[in-house]
Design a protein around this motif. Structure first.
Motif, PDB file in Angstrom:
ATOM      1  N   ASP A   4       1.508  63.585 100.262  1.00 30.66           N
ATOM      2  CA  ASP A   4       0.400  63.232  98.646  1.00 30.66           C
ATOM      3  C   ASP A   4       0.868  61.683  98.272  1.00 30.66           C
ATOM      4  O   ASP A   4       1.501  60.941  98.723  1.00 30.66           O
ATOM      5  N   SER A  63       1.904  60.456  94.703  1.00 26.74           N
ATOM      6  CA  SER A  63       2.522  59.782  94.782  1.00 26.74           C
ATOM      7  C   SER A  63       4.110  60.068  95.436  1.00 26.74           C
ATOM      8  O   SER A  63       4.708  58.608  94.172  1.00 26.74           O
ATOM      9  N   LEU A  64       4.045  59.718  96.294  1.00 33.08           N
ATOM     10  CA  LEU A  64       5.143  59.547  97.274  1.00 33.08           C
ATOM     11  C   LEU A  64       4.772  57.783  96.814  1.00 33.08           C
ATOM     12  O   LEU A  64       5.533  57.221  96.966  1.00 33.08           O
ATOM     13  N   GLU A  84       3.359  56.162  95.028  1.00 30.73           N
ATOM     14  CA  GLU A  84       3.408  55.996  93.364  1.00 30.73           C
ATOM     15  C   GLU A  84       4.622  55.779  92.966  1.00 30.73           C
ATOM     16  O   GLU A  84       5.141  54.622  91.987  1.00 30.73           O
ATOM     17  N   ALA A  85       5.570  56.218  93.392  1.00 29.12           N
ATOM     18  CA  ALA A  85       7.118  56.822  93.319  1.00 29.12           C
ATOM     19  C   ALA A  85       7.270  55.645  93.852  1.00 29.12           C
ATOM     20  O   ALA A  85       7.468  54.482  92.985  1.00 29.12           O
ATOM     21  N   SER A  86       6.801  55.186  94.883  1.00 27.44           N
ATOM     22  CA  SER A  86       7.763  53.505  95.604  1.00 27.44           C
ATOM     23  C   SER A  86       7.222  52.513  94.711  1.00 27.44           C
ATOM     24  O   SER A  86       8.095  51.699  94.501  1.00 27.44           O
ATOM     25  N   ALA A  87       5.481  52.131  94.505  1.00 29.30           N
ATOM     26  CA  ALA A  87       5.630  51.053  93.236  1.00 29.30           C
ATOM     27  C   ALA A  87       6.069  51.405  92.573  1.00 29.30           C
ATOM     28  O   ALA A  87       7.103  49.874  91.588  1.00 29.30           O
ATOM     29  N   THR A  88       6.143  52.213  91.760  1.00 34.44           N
ATOM     30  CA  THR A  88       7.662  52.448  90.259  1.00 34.44           C
ATOM     31  C   THR A  88       8.639  52.018  91.005  1.00 34.44           C
ATOM     32  O   THR A  88       9.490  51.718  89.620  1.00 34.44           O
ATOM     33  N   LEU A  89       9.540  52.333  92.267  1.00 32.07           N
ATOM     34  CA  LEU A  89      10.859  51.883  92.259  1.00 32.07           C
ATOM     35  C   LEU A  89      10.788  50.392  92.718  1.00 32.07           C
ATOM     36  O   LEU A  89      11.354  49.680  93.267  1.00 32.07           O
ATOM     37  N   ARG A  90       9.716  49.708  92.348  1.00 31.68           N
ATOM     38  CA  ARG A  90       9.645  48.368  92.648  1.00 31.68           C
ATOM     39  C   ARG A  90       9.181  47.956  93.715  1.00 31.68           C
ATOM     40  O   ARG A  90       9.598  46.392  94.556  1.00 31.68           O
ATOM     41  N   ALA A  91       8.618  48.446  94.583  1.00 26.92           N
ATOM     42  CA  ALA A  91       8.227  47.959  96.326  1.00 26.92           C
ATOM     43  C   ALA A  91       6.916  47.703  95.505  1.00 26.92           C
ATOM     44  O   ALA A  91       6.300  48.653  95.370  1.00 26.92           O
ATOM     45  N   THR A 111       5.947  49.233 100.496  1.00 27.44           N
ATOM     46  CA  THR A 111       5.883  50.328 100.259  1.00 27.44           C
ATOM     47  C   THR A 111       5.619  51.162 102.095  1.00 27.44           C
ATOM     48  O   THR A 111       5.251  51.966 102.787  1.00 27.44           O
ATOM     49  N   VAL A 137       7.423  53.318 103.586  1.00 24.27           N
ATOM     50  CA  VAL A 137       7.588  54.871 103.077  1.00 24.27           C
ATOM     51  C   VAL A 137       6.129  55.237 104.268  1.00 24.27           C
ATOM     52  O   VAL A 137       6.514  56.439 104.580  1.00 24.27           O
TER      53      VAL A 137
END
Lengths: 731, 349
Positions: free
Chosen positions: A617, A619-620, A622-629, A634, A638
């Motif tokens: 998915d 969104s994994l 994207e989640a990493s990007a919003t978590l400053r990676a 990423t 990830v």
């Protein structure tokens, strides 16, 4: 980062221009002899020294642009402005670099019109070395940094760099060589442009003759190739479908054993089957012996020619079709079949009106794979072909044989390429995106419908004897390495293995005295270098294509798809043409073999990576990007851990294909860098079957070991039980 | 910290996903973007996160223009619809991920991640794999992972859509409680009107890439500005009626024989579209009061807590809910309908 990166690259480029030899060195960088002659020696001098001291003034403009880049990196500028300036300067640098590199060759101006324009020139240059290459890389790096600073690629320097790297390397190592074939086909031996020559070369009777139809002599190689490929494609698809149906839709008890078949072609050099067929059906093979002994029928040579080559290819490529079709047959959702049955269709009607049509795009794919594998095959035709010539062997003899006619080789390669791309185009045209990908993720809880009895019986009667015979062939191959002379003296012996792989103990330590060691170690070393590069480049490309949005993304994807269809023989010939002249003069080195491995096998890494990544998915990420990676983090923390199966696949494939490939590298090997497969082929051509078979068995063992080692090193993906469900949760 | 959009447009090729929206989210409040699927609410949220960059316009977070800043560099965290928990990491590693990527040492990151897990009541779950947790627990891990970064703005993209109905109510209460306790600025996306009303300080209703109306939940429900809103915010019956102004504060709405006086300052005299909330219709057997709307029951359904009736009237077919389940009506019964003024809304003059 934004300020430092261009500074670091400009400085690195300038250092390379000042402190590394600009041109390629006879004995390589490792010796260190060049250090003393960095300024004074005409051969060892750095770029700066060449321009100032040795009269190679044409290097100066590109080096001055490099200085300009450094200034732009230093100057206090707004981000976008610095980016724009970097793009402009690095582009000028690339143009100047390319202009001098292509315009001035081994004998001054490299083209006639340059001589008539500027007059004779006494300067000359050979291929670029470490210094030149690094300056080129610097310009590319600065270009991508500049683009990222201007906001392209989402402003991400890493993504920009990755895209530039992939695009530039595909251009240089796939597109550029193939372009060379085109050019070569139109040139005469002196390099002059002669379009009518191309027509002459392609109009030869040897290529297009149809005499075999009226029973007098052989047909042209083009017809041979086409006919063989059609038969091989149709045959391997039919056989593969029978296998796939038996393996997935019947109660056959040894399904798992059947799947072992799919591993065999991956770890077998393609000509091994040809060898095995000779052992069984050849002049002094088992069958002929038996017939002579019992019925006194004199030995025949029917196996050498079209029947033998086709048989060998069917044995070799049916497992590939099987592999493709397992996925296709399993992909047909049972729901459709159950729906059909509730609508009053019996099992046979369901099979013919629902299941088969749903498999059609997959069948077309399997056919294409068989077709392309067949026209690209070099090993089997050279081992079994006899008088039956195909394009790939014909090209080989044009380059390596007594003819030494590069123009003819290029014209034939062009024809082969046209065949492959034509098939590829036709397949996309007919099947297109009409893939009935029926794994929907929406609870497919139905049971696959059992095959109608007639279809089941047919599939089993075709598949099982064929599977048994395939295994038998492998068994004979193994046995063939353990007897003195097959056909004459069946005394068990290890002599062939000893001859190939003996190690002697002497006063100076171990001596690898076996005849095979040299090519064996070269193969292992080069394949081990190529495999990680192949996997990395393939997976990064897949990541860019699937997960990043940028201009030219579709083109990049199409380019990698296309290079998938280019036959190995074409690539091999193209490399010879493109890389034996400056500025990229690497023929005869190990580097060209490694590059050939990497760019031959990369498309498969891309495919595998894309397939695997589309299951994860987005969104994994994207989640990493919003978590400053950032993008590289990423990718590292990830994406790659989740892609472990694909990483293993790409590494294994990169290694194994490098070991087993023949068609591409047969043009690139030298006495110094001989490879296992080309060594074996030469042994076979010389009739030394014992050694060839022993060596082949050793290779198969090596590859099994390599697969296990890679699996062990990369390890498993650590996922919880229900993870696959969550990854799809978003849809 | 506040979020401000000024004339933001997002185009994908020729398709316009968001067409020129402006709004402000005050610091410390929970604002919901509400709308049907494809209305641009998720695109708007992703533009706050930096996962999409606007084609035009200006996005500000805490007074700073971040229009061209990628997600990594924005002080924003997001809870995804699928939670997007990394399946190859433990719960603790998931929560510590953002801290580690921000450059914290492993020890500090672990300590803060544990504190974050405690905040959502999952102290002892750090070593589990995400797949070993229930849906609600996974949801809390996703919240903890976003919270530990102490973002200026916390974003939720349909966070409850993968939970069952009971858990959904509990989780939305937890999210609201956490937001108020920590004074967080939250932007929340959902297509569920009840969920939006339950958690929000303010609601921004979007439709077809535009903002339809924004305000506090009560205003939106009781004073929807458009027919779309009246339909979307709760159920309502569209009906044609006649409006006549009584004084600057009130109008009289005529529906069939029924006359209802309602508060309204804007409607003009004449034909109008009127929305009638089903819960504002009191269904009585005939004969009812003289100014009642009369009709016939077409369908009656028993739903445990209440009855639902479809009633054919002279003002059109009306759908009504009735809390009285002890003496249900049957289809074919003649009824009189009394309309409570708070449930009658003039949506279009």
């Amino acid at each position: 980062m934004n300020v430092r990166a261009p500074l670091v690259w400009s400085a690195a480029g300038l250092l390379a221009a000042a402190l590394l030899p600009w041109y390629a060195l006879e004995d390589g960088l490792a010796s260190g002899d060049w250090l003393s002659g960095l300024w004074s020696s005409k051969d060892y001098a750095s770029g700066v020294a060449q321009a100032i001291e040795h009269g190679r003034w044409w290097l100066a403009p590109a080096l001055l642009v490099l200085v300009a880049c450094l200034v732009v990196s230093f100057a206090p500028l707004a981000q976008r402005r610095r980016g724009a300036l970097l793009v402009a300067t690095s582009c000028i640098g690339l143009v100047l670099f390319g202009a001098q590199a292509f315009a001035i060759g081994l004998r001054g101006w490299s083209a006639g019109w340059l001589v008539s324009l500027f007059g004779e020139m006494d300067g000359q240059q050979i291929g670029i070395g470490a210094g030149g290459a690094l300056v080129l890389v610097t310009f590319l790096a600065l270009l991508s940094i500049g683009l990222a600073l201007r906001g392209a690629f989402g402003g991400d320097t890493f993504v920009a760099g990755a895209v530039t790297t992939v695009a530039a390397s595909i251009l240089l190592f796939t597109a550029w060589p193939i372009l060379h074939i085109l050019v070569q086909a139109f040139q005469n031996a002196d390099g002059a442009f002669r379009p009518q020559l191309m027509i002459e070369r392609l109009a030869e009777a040897k290529i297009w003759s149809l005499r075999c139809l009226i029973g007098r002599g052989g047909c042209g190689v083009a017809w041979n190739t086409l006919f063989l490929a059609l038969c091989c494609g149709a045959g391997s698809t039919a056989l593969g479908l029978a296998f796939a149906l038996v393996a997935t839709r019947t109660a056959f008890r040894f399904k798992r054993t059947l799947r072992v078949l799919t591993v065999l072609p991956i770890i077998t050099p393609p000509f091994v089957i040809g060898l095995a067929l000779i052992l069984v059906f050849g002049r002094s093979g088992l069958v002929n012996h038996f017939l002579e002994w019992t019925l006194a029928i004199p030995p025949t040579r029917w196996i050498y020619g079209f029947p033998g080559v086709l048989l060998a290819q069917l044995f070799a490529f049916t497992p590939v079709a099987f592999l493709v079709l397992i996925g296709v047959v399993e992909g047909v959702s049972p729901t459709f079949e159950e729906a059909s049955q509730t609508l009053r269709a019996d099992r046979w009607a369901t099979f013919t009106t629902v299941s088969l049509p749903l498999m059609l795009p997959g069948l077309a794919n399997a056919f294409l794979v068989g077709f392309i594998e067949s026209i690209a095959d070099f090993g089997n035709p050279i081992v079994l072909g006899g008088d039956f010539g195909v394009l790939s062997t014909e090209i080989y003899f044009a380059v390596v044989g007594a003819q030494l006619d590069y123009g003819r080789a290029a014209a034939l390669a062009l024809l082969l390429l046209a065949l492959a791309l034509g098939a590829f185009w036709l397949q996309r045209r007919l099947v297109g995106r009409r893939s009935y990908a029926t794994i929907s993720g929406k609870g497919d809880s139905g049971l696959p419908t059992p095959l109608p009895d007639a279809a089941r019986r047919a599939a089993q009667w075709i598949a099982l004897p064929w599977a048994a015979f395939t295994l038998l062939l492998y068994a004979f191959t193994f046995a063939g390495g353990l007897v003195k002379v097959w056909g004459r003296d069946y005394t068990p012996t290890l002599a062939h293995y000893v001859k190939a792989f003996s190690i002697e103990r002497s006063a100076e330590g171990l001596i690898w005295s076996g005849a095979a060691w040299n090519s064996f170690w070269t193969t292992v070393k080069l394949a081990a270098i190529a495999a990680p590069l192949t996997a990395a480049l393939g997976l990064v490309t897949a990541w860019l294509v699937v997960r990043q949005r940028f201009v030219g993304r579709a083109t990049l994807e199409f380019a990698t798809m296309l290079s998938f269809a280019v036959p190995g023989t074409v690539i091999g010939v193209a490399y010879v043409f493109a890389f034996n002249v400056p500025p990229f003069e690497i023929t005869g080195t190990a580097l060209i073999i490694v590059l050939c491995f990497v760019f031959r096998n990369m498309p498969v890494g891309v495919r595998a990576g894309m397939a695997a990544m589309s299951q994860i998915d987005g969104s994994l990420d994207e989640a990493s990007a919003t978590l400053r990676a950032g993008a590289p983090q990423t990718l590292f923390y990830v994406v790659m851990p989740l892609l472990r199966p694909a990483v293993v696949g790409a590494l294994v494939y990169g290694f194994v294909r490098a070991v087993t490939t023949v068609s591409a590298v047969v043009f690139l090997v030298t006495a110094e860098y001989d490879l296992a497969t080309t060594y074996i082929i030469l042994r076979v051509i010389n009739g030394d079957y014992g050694l060839a078979i022993a060596y082949s068995c050793a290779l198969i063992a090596l590859m099994l070991a390599a697969i296990l080692l890679i699996q062990f090193l990369v390890g498993d993906r650590r996922l919880g039980r229900r993870s696959m469900l969550q990854q799809r949760g978003r849809t | 910290m506040s979020v401000a959009f000024t004339n933001v447009v997002k185009r994908y090729g020729s398709v316009i996903a968001v067409s020129g929206i402006s709004f402000t989210v005050q610091a410390g409040t929970l604002v919901t973007l509400l709308g049907p699927s494809g209305c641009g609410k998720t695109t708007t949220l992703r533009m706050i996160a930096g996962l999409e960059l606007p084609s035009e316009g200006r996005v500000e977070i805490a007074g700073r223009d971040v229009s061209t800043l990628p997600a990594t560099q924005r002080d924003v965290s997001m809870v995804f619809q699928s939670y997007a928990l990394f399946p190859h990491m433990s719960v603790l590693e998931n929560v510590a991920y953002g801290l580690r990527r921000s450059g914290l040492a492993r020890k500090d990151a672990t300590r803060m991640a544990n504190a974050g897990l405690a905040q959502v009541g999952l102290e002892n779950y750090g070593q589990r794999q995400p797949s070993e947790l229930s849906g609600g627990q996974q949801q809390r891990v996703a919240v903890a992972r976003a919270l530990v970064l102490k973002p200026s703005v916390l974003l939720f993209d349909e966070p409850l859509s993968n939970l069952d109905a009971r858990l959904r109510r509990q989780m939305r209460e937890e999210i609201r409680e956490l937001q108020q306790r920590l004074g967080l600025t939250v932007v929340y996306v959902t297509h569920d009107q009840q969920e939006a009303m339950a958690v929000s300080d303010r609601i921004i209703v979007m439709n077809a890439g535009r903002i339809e109306q924004q305000g506090v939940p009560r205003d939106l429900y009781e004073r929807p500005a458009t027919p779309f809103l009246a339909r979307f915010m709760g159920e309502s019956n569209p009906a044609r009626g006649h409006v006549r102004r009584l004084d600057p504060q009130r109008v009289r709405v005529q529906l069939g024989h029924a006359q209802i006086d309602i508060e309204n300052t804007t409607a003009l005299d004449g034909e109008a579209t009127v929305a009638v909330r089903p819960e504002a219709i009191v269904v009585e057997r005939v004969p009812g009061p003289t100014d009642a709307l009369t009709g016939t029951v077409a369908r009656a359904s028993y739903l445990g807590t209440h009855m639902e009736y479809s009633i054919d009237t002279e003002a059109g077919a009306l759908f009504a809910t009735c809390p009285r389940v002890d003496r249900p009506l049957a289809s074919g019964d003649k009824v009189a309908l009394i309309l409570a003024p708070r449930g009658v809304i003039v949506v279009e003059s």
